[in-house]
Design a protein around this motif. Sequence first.
Motif, PDB file in Angstrom:
ATOM      1  N   TYR A 134     -84.826  10.865 -83.234  1.00 23.17           N
ATOM      2  CA  TYR A 134     -85.880  11.870 -83.245  1.00 23.17           C
ATOM      3  C   TYR A 134     -85.882  12.683 -81.956  1.00 23.17           C
ATOM      4  CZ  TYR A 134     -87.888  10.584 -87.711  1.00 23.17           C
ATOM      5  OH  TYR A 134     -88.073  10.403 -89.047  1.00 23.17           O
ATOM      6  N   SER A 135     -85.648  12.021 -80.826  1.00 20.48           N
ATOM      7  CA  SER A 135     -85.688  12.822 -79.603  1.00 20.48           C
ATOM      8  C   SER A 135     -84.490  13.757 -79.540  1.00 20.48           C
ATOM      9  CB  SER A 135     -85.779  11.921 -78.361  1.00 20.48           C
ATOM     10  OG  SER A 135     -84.684  11.045 -78.339  1.00 20.48           O
ATOM     11  N   GLU A 136     -83.358  13.312 -80.064  1.00 18.68           N
ATOM     12  CA  GLU A 136     -82.193  14.203 -80.073  1.00 18.68           C
ATOM     13  C   GLU A 136     -82.468  15.447 -80.925  1.00 18.68           C
ATOM     14  OE1 GLU A 136     -78.480  12.472 -81.377  1.00 18.68           O
ATOM     15  OE2 GLU A 136     -77.570  14.459 -81.558  1.00 18.68           O
ATOM     16  N   ALA A 137     -83.042  15.234 -82.103  1.00 19.87           N
ATOM     17  CA  ALA A 137     -83.292  16.361 -82.998  1.00 19.87           C
ATOM     18  C   ALA A 137     -84.341  17.299 -82.420  1.00 19.87           C
ATOM     19  CB  ALA A 137     -83.741  15.849 -84.360  1.00 19.87           C
ATOM     20  N   ILE A 138     -85.412  16.722 -81.880  1.00 17.16           N
ATOM     21  CA  ILE A 138     -86.538  17.565 -81.465  1.00 17.16           C
ATOM     22  C   ILE A 138     -86.216  18.318 -80.174  1.00 17.16           C
ATOM     23  CG2 ILE A 138     -88.930  17.529 -80.672  1.00 17.16           C
ATOM     24  CD1 ILE A 138     -89.437  15.289 -82.647  1.00 17.16           C
ATOM     25  N   PHE A 139     -85.598  17.625 -79.216  1.00 19.28           N
ATOM     26  CA  PHE A 139     -85.409  18.281 -77.925  1.00 19.28           C
ATOM     27  C   PHE A 139     -83.967  18.693 -77.661  1.00 19.28           C
ATOM     28  CE2 PHE A 139     -88.950  15.236 -77.496  1.00 19.28           C
ATOM     29  CZ  PHE A 139     -89.968  16.159 -77.357  1.00 19.28           C
ATOM     30  N   GLY A 140     -83.019  18.004 -78.290  1.00 15.07           N
ATOM     31  CA  GLY A 140     -81.627  18.201 -77.920  1.00 15.07           C
ATOM     32  C   GLY A 140     -80.953  19.401 -78.555  1.00 15.07           C
ATOM     33  N   GLY A 141     -81.388  19.777 -79.737  1.00 18.03           N
ATOM     34  CA  GLY A 141     -80.690  20.849 -80.434  1.00 18.03           C
ATOM     35  C   GLY A 141     -79.583  20.271 -81.295  1.00 18.03           C
ATOM     36  N   ILE A 142     -79.352  20.890 -82.434  1.00 24.54           N
ATOM     37  CA  ILE A 142     -78.385  20.354 -83.379  1.00 24.54           C
ATOM     38  C   ILE A 142     -77.190  21.292 -83.450  1.00 24.54           C
ATOM     39  CG2 ILE A 142     -78.038  19.699 -85.790  1.00 24.54           C
ATOM     40  CD1 ILE A 142     -81.084  19.081 -85.819  1.00 24.54           C
ATOM     41  N   GLY A 143     -76.035  20.771 -83.095  1.00 20.49           N
ATOM     42  CA  GLY A 143     -74.840  21.585 -82.966  1.00 20.49           C
ATOM     43  C   GLY A 143     -74.491  22.354 -84.227  1.00 20.49           C
ATOM     44  N   ARG A 144     -74.676  21.710 -85.334  1.00 20.52           N
ATOM     45  CA  ARG A 144     -74.300  22.261 -86.619  1.00 20.52           C
ATOM     46  C   ARG A 144     -74.979  23.598 -86.930  1.00 20.52           C
ATOM     47  NH1 ARG A 144     -70.679  19.801 -90.389  1.00 20.52           N
ATOM     48  NH2 ARG A 144     -70.758  21.293 -92.090  1.00 20.52           N
ATOM     49  N   ILE A 145     -76.177  23.784 -86.415  1.00 17.33           N
ATOM     50  CA  ILE A 145     -76.890  25.028 -86.713  1.00 17.33           C
ATOM     51  C   ILE A 145     -77.056  25.856 -85.453  1.00 17.33           C
ATOM     52  CG2 ILE A 145     -78.126  24.364 -88.802  1.00 17.33           C
ATOM     53  CD1 ILE A 145     -80.437  23.497 -86.946  1.00 17.33           C
ATOM     54  N   GLY A 146     -75.998  25.887 -84.644  1.00 17.18           N
ATOM     55  CA  GLY A 146     -75.991  26.728 -83.457  1.00 17.18           C
ATOM     56  C   GLY A 146     -76.802  26.169 -82.305  1.00 17.18           C
ATOM     57  N   GLY A 147     -76.966  24.851 -82.265  1.00 15.60           N
ATOM     58  CA  GLY A 147     -77.632  24.223 -81.129  1.00 15.60           C
ATOM     59  C   GLY A 147     -79.131  24.471 -81.066  1.00 15.60           C
ATOM     60  N   VAL A 148     -79.726  24.939 -82.151  1.00 17.91           N
ATOM     61  CA  VAL A 148     -81.166  25.181 -82.158  1.00 17.91           C
ATOM     62  C   VAL A 148     -81.885  23.837 -82.320  1.00 17.91           C
ATOM     63  CG1 VAL A 148     -83.036  26.357 -83.366  1.00 17.91           C
ATOM     64  CG2 VAL A 148     -80.800  27.428 -83.199  1.00 17.91           C
ATOM     65  N   ASP A 149     -82.966  23.631 -81.562  1.00 23.20           N
ATOM     66  CA  ASP A 149     -83.687  22.372 -81.727  1.00 23.20           C
ATOM     67  C   ASP A 149     -84.735  22.492 -82.822  1.00 23.20           C
ATOM     68  OD1 ASP A 149     -86.291  23.209 -80.445  1.00 23.20           O
ATOM     69  OD2 ASP A 149     -84.847  23.654 -78.869  1.00 23.20           O
ATOM     70  N   VAL A 150     -85.188  21.337 -83.274  1.00 28.44           N
ATOM     71  CA  VAL A 150     -86.098  21.334 -84.414  1.00 28.44           C
ATOM     72  C   VAL A 150     -87.451  21.956 -84.075  1.00 28.44           C
ATOM     73  CG1 VAL A 150     -87.275  19.834 -86.068  1.00 28.44           C
ATOM     74  CG2 VAL A 150     -84.910  19.412 -85.492  1.00 28.44           C
ATOM     75  N   LEU A 151     -87.844  21.869 -82.794  1.00 27.57           N
ATOM     76  CA  LEU A 151     -89.130  22.481 -82.427  1.00 27.57           C
ATOM     77  C   LEU A 151     -89.142  23.978 -82.730  1.00 27.57           C
ATOM     78  CD1 LEU A 151     -90.448  20.966 -79.082  1.00 27.57           C
ATOM     79  CD2 LEU A 151     -91.355  20.736 -81.396  1.00 27.57           C
ATOM     80  N   THR A 152     -88.030  24.649 -82.401  1.00 26.93           N
ATOM     81  CA  THR A 152     -87.936  26.083 -82.699  1.00 26.93           C
ATOM     82  C   THR A 152     -88.069  26.321 -84.198  1.00 26.93           C
ATOM     83  OG1 THR A 152     -86.357  26.213 -80.899  1.00 26.93           O
ATOM     84  CG2 THR A 152     -86.517  28.130 -82.327  1.00 26.93           C
TER      85      THR A 152
END
Lengths: 282, 304
Positions: A58-76
């Motif tokens: 969860y912390s990776e998704a929320i704060f880290g950004g997800i490479g697959r979708i251009g490094g955008v984090d879930v908060l955005t």
Amino acid sequence: MIEKRGIGRPIAHVVLILGVLIVAFPIYYTFIASTQSLTTILRPPLPLTPGDQFVPNYSEAIFGGIGRIGGVDVLTLLFNTLVMALGIALGKIFISILSAFAVVFFRFPLRMLFFWLIFVTLMLPVEVRILPTYKVMVDLGMIDTYAGLILPLIASATATLLFRQFFMTIPSELVEAARIDGAGPLRFLKDILLPLSKTNIAALFVILFIYGWTQYLWPLLVTNDNQMNTIVIALRKMVSFADADTPWHMVMVTSILAILPPVLVVVLMQRWFVRGLVESEK
Amino acid sequence: MDGRTPFAGTALQKAVFPNKLLPYLLLAPQVAITIVFFYWPASQALYQSMLKEDPFGLKSQFVGLRNFAQVLGDPDYLNSVKVTIVFSVSTAVLAMALALFLATAAEKVVRGKGFYRTMLIWPYAVAPAVAGLLWLFMFNPSMGTFAYLLRSAGYRWNPLLDGDQAMLLVVVAAAWKQISYNFLFFVAALQSVPRSLIEAAAIDGASSTKRFWTIVFPLIAPTTFFLLVVNTVYAFFDTFGIIDAVTGGGPAQATQTLVYKVYNDGFVNLDLGGSAAQSVILMAIVIALTAVQFRYVEKRVHYA
């Protein structure tokens, strides 16, 4: 009384519990998957109890950004979706109250023409006119903007009809009393009509918020920039069955985060939700 | 309450405000948005449906109704019509049957009613595309647990290759999401069935199954019919996300519904005229469905 004795009631409980299990299971399963490591997920069957990766995933998704979708984090993504859902809900309620107010409490030339102009839009969901609407958005330069996500979905008559029906139940005496006391139309709207419409507004808000949150086709078309994606669209972009490197644990975390806000709205505002659903569809 | 139809009560004498300009100002936002985002694109769709554009979008030529003839004569389109009907009917029947079954059970229990309702309604809030993803995740052949179980049981399960299985998966996902909605309406309908009728039948010795089919079911028929229309519209339009997420219309167009085809032809194959013609046909279908629904709504007022 019927069926006091007998086995009807226990069976009913069993049926309902089974129903709840079927309805809830996909979500539970997703939650389980969201707490596992990617390697565990890729080796079925999945265990039925949560794993130990809850915090890292969860912390990776929320704060880290997800490479697959251009490094955008879930908060955005959540923020974008929230803006869209709120924009649609509040925007629709706002323009609908004004237009319903005009149609019910005023008499003016072309009144019925305007009413029909709005009413006809009730029938056509955005899905059937996507391509031309998309072209309009391009012409207006509204691709990748919040306005582009929100405005075309506000053009619908449901809310207007609902408020119109409610306004017509307001007794004429109330209007006359207000006029005698010297209240103008806007004062009447603000001090009398809006307070009376509170439950209707709440009910409609829940329905429209969910409608906005769960949109798919439209945000898919008008957002190209990864920074502007809604969470549902980003989720879709993360998944690919053609290649093996879909980050499934991230997909599951994002799914849970995409589901949670609207579910909370439904559960916490259940009374208005049920009311809104039944009223707006009748 | 007054009638539910949009036009009921227009003849009513209503006290009004005498302003001349204000009502137009109040109407302006909605009318402006409706014209820009509804009438303009809708008329564009009509116009475009009679044009033929070259693939680069450089030239277009007026071809009258030829696009329509082409669409209606296209075997892919007819296949898509068939797919849509199979998909809509299956989804509606499955979602309504399960919901009615659960609603009758919910009518019988006394304790825990609120709890069951809460637990059953929240899939309504799950986005269709997400619902599709969840079901696909459980059933996809490479790592879905259920796919694994099916295969261990010796069943050849691969919805990514087998059209019927793909259809089954999207139907289940679409129906799952719609149970909540139908459940709420059926519960409301069941509550409005007079207890005295059911008690009288019970005294006459009718079993509970018999009571349901001879008394309750006919009395809730208007709701059932209403839900049938709503579910069909849902299956037509709101399931784009499910289909896109689960199958992408495949395999071999086995799950390509009409709305999916409009999107696919317009945005992927760039056949603007054909896509616009399909849009226009869809508009006609929606208008017909809405008309049916309104007729029914009027009857319902009478009935209630």
